[in-house]
Design a protein around this motif. Structure first.
Motif, PDB file in Angstrom:
ATOM      1  N   VAL A 252       0.836  -1.195   0.000  1.00  0.00           N
ATOM      2  CA  VAL A 252       0.000   0.000   0.000  1.00  0.00           C
ATOM      3  C   VAL A 252       0.875   1.251   0.000  1.00  0.00           C
ATOM      4  O   VAL A 252       1.886   1.313   0.689  1.00  0.00           O
ATOM      5  CB  VAL A 252      -0.874  -0.024   1.280  1.00  0.00           C
ATOM      6  N   THR A 253       0.455   2.247  -0.773  1.00  0.00           N
ATOM      7  CA  THR A 253       1.153   3.529  -0.761  1.00  0.00           C
ATOM      8  C   THR A 253       0.141   4.651  -0.943  1.00  0.00           C
ATOM      9  O   THR A 253      -1.042   4.416  -1.139  1.00  0.00           O
ATOM     10  CB  THR A 253       2.217   3.587  -1.885  1.00  0.00           C
ATOM     11  N   THR A 254       0.617   5.880  -0.853  1.00  0.00           N
ATOM     12  CA  THR A 254      -0.171   7.018  -1.305  1.00  0.00           C
ATOM     13  C   THR A 254       0.796   7.985  -1.961  1.00  0.00           C
ATOM     14  O   THR A 254       1.983   8.006  -1.602  1.00  0.00           O
ATOM     15  CB  THR A 254      -0.954   7.690  -0.164  1.00  0.00           C
ATOM     16  N   ASN A 255       0.315   8.739  -2.943  1.00  0.00           N
ATOM     17  CA  ASN A 255       1.260   9.615  -3.645  1.00  0.00           C
ATOM     18  C   ASN A 255       1.464  10.920  -2.877  1.00  0.00           C
ATOM     19  O   ASN A 255       0.557  11.710  -2.707  1.00  0.00           O
ATOM     20  CB  ASN A 255       0.829   9.869  -5.095  1.00  0.00           C
ATOM     21  N   CYS A 256       2.688  11.110  -2.407  1.00  0.00           N
ATOM     22  CA  CYS A 256       3.044  12.276  -1.597  1.00  0.00           C
ATOM     23  C   CYS A 256       3.604  13.372  -2.503  1.00  0.00           C
ATOM     24  O   CYS A 256       3.732  13.191  -3.705  1.00  0.00           O
ATOM     25  CB  CYS A 256       4.054  11.854  -0.539  1.00  0.00           C
ATOM     26  N   MET A 257       3.927  14.490  -1.898  1.00  0.00           N
ATOM     27  CA  MET A 257       4.248  15.670  -2.709  1.00  0.00           C
ATOM     28  C   MET A 257       5.480  16.400  -2.212  1.00  0.00           C
ATOM     29  O   MET A 257       5.390  17.468  -1.604  1.00  0.00           O
ATOM     30  CB  MET A 257       3.058  16.627  -2.702  1.00  0.00           C
ATOM     31  N   ASN A 258       6.614  15.814  -2.425  1.00  0.00           N
ATOM     32  CA  ASN A 258       7.881  16.492  -2.146  1.00  0.00           C
ATOM     33  C   ASN A 258       7.856  17.177  -0.788  1.00  0.00           C
ATOM     34  O   ASN A 258       7.540  16.567   0.206  1.00  0.00           O
ATOM     35  CB  ASN A 258       8.209  17.486  -3.273  1.00  0.00           C
ATOM     36  N   PHE A 259       8.140  18.481  -0.774  1.00  0.00           N
ATOM     37  CA  PHE A 259       8.211  19.208   0.497  1.00  0.00           C
ATOM     38  C   PHE A 259       6.885  19.872   0.869  1.00  0.00           C
ATOM     39  O   PHE A 259       6.863  20.767   1.708  1.00  0.00           O
ATOM     40  CB  PHE A 259       9.317  20.266   0.427  1.00  0.00           C
TER      41      PHE A 259
END
Ligand code: GLA
Length: 685
Positions: A252-259
């Protein structure tokens, strides 16, 4: 270093593909059929589906239709592809918002968003949580054992909205009760409420910070609100993860956003099986080492989320990016290849795009896509992706390898919230990130790898630590840093170190607090913040270091030395000649303190010197002319060197210390070769 594959062992390939929205084309079977042919033609092997499909999956409350998704999953598998399947919680269906208006985000208790757009739900709404749990479990149950499924993609870019609806207001109070042991004395102390006569007599009086008619002038409260909003995301991710894991053992993952700073990505990462990230390099700033370094730094951040493990680059743009800035710049084919290889070079096991095919309508219809409205394969972007696919096919060995860095930059979300929220001194809201990225860039130009890690990581595996302004300091953290240096580590700290505790209350007895004065051999006596819109006020300073004078345009503080030696000094104002940069020996290690906010030219010079003093060298096995940048991914005894020419105009030579195989051409390379402008090579040692 052992290889770690973020995805299931049964598909040991780098992934190429991206967001696929077949629900927009269900009445066009010829398009859906063409997609499969085009997927094979582009050498793509992955499709991310279902991200915004809720109303196609559950058109009415409790009425589900999965047939179209079944058919797509089967077809993709039959055609050799795999699927990362999303939970659809980033955009709720219309029926849900109409029947249960409380699921919508409320920026103020008396004002709710209408049904519109996406990512504007109240993540604390019990109804929303229940409806998400139901659809997630339905999906997990149905597709858990589908052979196409390789991972779960929870929601999409959790936004961390600071909802102030009735539910959130009440839950904020409960959250505060827990944080302060139901003790108002503790809360009033932490928030320093006698200031401006703002003592709280009951938890029920507390309203979320609101910049309009409410309170935003209590830094400790603002910080707690940020923590609460971040925990809201954490709790929601956990809810979705648990729903999916109830029926499926796929990662399982979720798409994160750098900083992106609305929630603590590091905390959320503890819930995930692998980290994934969305990055949209814009390149419009021009192509320089600093710009390339920024995108490499984002990858270092992603690796650092999971102890160095590779991550999945979940989104980037094939061709033009229509969403993330106002300057829509076309990328040359070579730049598209360069960008893709840059993700891989710094720890990604994929190159995935938003989007596979351009929709005919909607606000993203001109956003870059692998498949254009034209629909054929003989256009430039499709061919660029196909070229990338061809390159990646030869690189299966890279899967699961990672980067072994001697240096770590320690970047902490709460510290960033605190220093960026500092109301009086820190007018530059970008300083924390600028020091993180700027330090990374200085190392990058030396071909020295760095990880971006959190305070919880094991410091002892690094020879060198860099602390972007470690403004917030606890005794435990100070002890950890001191022990690290005591045992021979080297640390560079930027300005405003150890000024406040976890509630944004200043430490008494002189900063840096918590015993760090002893480490750095100094006390910060005074500090000044220059006007960030320089030119308007013309008030700035300068620092001389190594015979060169560098600007100090944003922040400067005057240290009183208590054992440290000055390495550089201010040039202007009544404090001209006092230390701006220091070094102190502590135990077996060294502690450097940068008492001003420097620009890149200073960082480049300074880090060249401190790395040399520490005996840390850039990669030697593959090296070259001034524009050659190299990273090394390794695992299970294998080594892969990714080599980039960052010049847009000059060919650069590359020297290899041993013969290697060029994975992109299959050729054996012995001693010397060259790379054209923006050229990329991948050598296996
Ligand atoms: C984000 C979203 C995508 C898409 C892209 C456009 O990253 O996750 O759904 O909107 O932006 O660049």
């Amino acid at each position: 270093m052992k290889k770690f594959s973020p995805l299931s062992k049964d598909f040991p390939h780098l992934l190429l593909g991206g967001d696929y929205n077949p629900e927009q084309w269900l009445d066009s079977p010829e398009i859906l059929a063409a997609d499969m042919e085009l997927m094979k033609e582009a050498d793509c092997n992955e499709m991310s589906m279902g991200i915004f499909s809720w109303d196609s999956l559950e058109p009415e409350e409790g009425v589900f239709q999965f047939d179209w998704l079944d058919e797509r999953m089967d077809s993709i598998y039959k055609n050799g592809g795999r699927v990362i399947l999303a939970t659809p919680s980033a955009a709720r269906p219309r029926w849900l918002a109409e029947k249960y208006p409380e699921v919508m985000y409320a920026p103020r208790p008396d004002r709710r968003h209408l049904f519109a757009k996406r990512q504007n739900q109240c993540l604390r709404s019990p109804v929303y949580q229940e409806k998400v749990r139901i659809i997630d479990e339905m999906l997990a149950k149905r597709y858990a054992n589908h052979p196409a499924l390789i991972a779960w993609h929870l929601s999409n870019e959790y936004y961390g909205r600071d909802c102030r609806c009735q539910t959130c207001r009440l839950q904020f109070r409960e959250w505060l009760r827990r944080r302060y042991d139901n003790d108002l004395k503790k809360l009033n102390h932490a928030w320093w409420t006698p200031n401006w006569s703002r003592q709280v007599q009951s938890f029920d009086q507390i309203e979320p910070p609101e910049n309009g008619y409410g309170e935003v002038m209590i830094p400790g409260m603002n910080l707690d609100w940020k923590r609460f909003c971040s925990d809201t995301v954490y709790d929601f991710v956990k809810l979705e993860r648990d729903a999916v894991k109830k029926y499926s053992d796929k990662p399982v993952t979720t798409n994160c956003m750098n900083f992106f700073e609305r929630y603590d990505h590091r905390k959320v990462a503890t819930l995930l099986d692998f980290y994934s990230n969305d990055t949209y390099p814009t390149w419009w700033e021009g192509l320089s080492d600093d710009v390339v370094a920024r995108y490499a730094c984002f990858s270092a951040l992603c690796r650092g989320m999971m102890d160095g493990k590779p991550f999945i680059q979940m989104e980037s743009a094939p061709g033009i990016n229509m969403a993330h800035n106002n300057f829509r710049m076309l990328k040359s084919t070579q730049l598209q290849i360069f960008e893709a290889m840059l993700f891989l070079a710094h720890g990604s096991d994929s190159v995935l795009y938003f989007q596979w095919r351009k929709g005919r309508g909607g606000c993203e219809k001109y956003h870059g896509a692998v498949v254009d409205h034209y629909g054929k394969t003989d256009n430039r972007v499709f061919q660029a992706v196909k070229t990338i696919g061809g390159m990646m096919k030869n690189m299966d060995g890279v899967v699961g390898t990672t980067i072994c860095a001697d240096v770590a930059i320690v970047s902490d979300y709460e510290t960033r919230w605190a220093i960026n929220g500092e109301l009086e001194y820190n007018k530059d809201r970008n300083g924390y990130q600028a020091m993180t990225e700027g330090s990374f860039a200085a190392l990058f130009k030396q071909n020295v790898a760095a990880d971006v890690i959190g305070y919880g990581a094991d410091f002892s595996k690094y020879k060198f630590l860099i602390l972007p302004p470690p403004y917030m300091m606890t005794p435990a953290l100070a002890k950890k840093i001191k022990t690290y240096v005591q045992n021979g580590g080297r640390v560079v700290s930027f300005y405003m170190a150890g000024m406040v505790d976890e509630n944004d209350l200043t430490h008494l007895g002189g900063a840096p607090g918590c015993g760090l004065r002893e480490l750095f051999g100094l006390r910060i006596d005074e500090m000044t913040c220059y006007d960030i819109s320089i030119g308007k006020c013309g008030y700035e300073n300068a620092v001389t270091y190594g015979g060169i004078t560098y600007p100090a345009r944003k922040h400067a503080e005057i240290p009183v030395l208590e054992g440290a030696k000055a390495l550089g000094s201010y040039q202007k104002d009544f404090f001209a000649g006092t230390a701006a940069l220091t070094q102190a020996a502590y135990g077996k290690g060294q502690a450097y303190y940068v008492a001003f906010q420097p620009e890149q030219s200073f960082l480049d010079a300074f880090f060249t010197d401190v790395l040399q003093a520490a005996g840390i060298q850039g990669i030697r096995a593959v090296r070259g002319d001034g524009h050659i940048r190299v990273s090394c991914r390794e695992g299970d005894g294998e080594r892969y060197y990714f080599v980039f020419n960052t010049s847009e105009t000059e060919t650069q030579s590359v020297i290899l210390e041993e013969p290697m195989t060029d994975l992109l051409t299959g050729a054996k390379v012995t001693a010397k070769t060259s790379l054209p402008p923006l050229g990329v090579a991948v050598f296996q040692a």
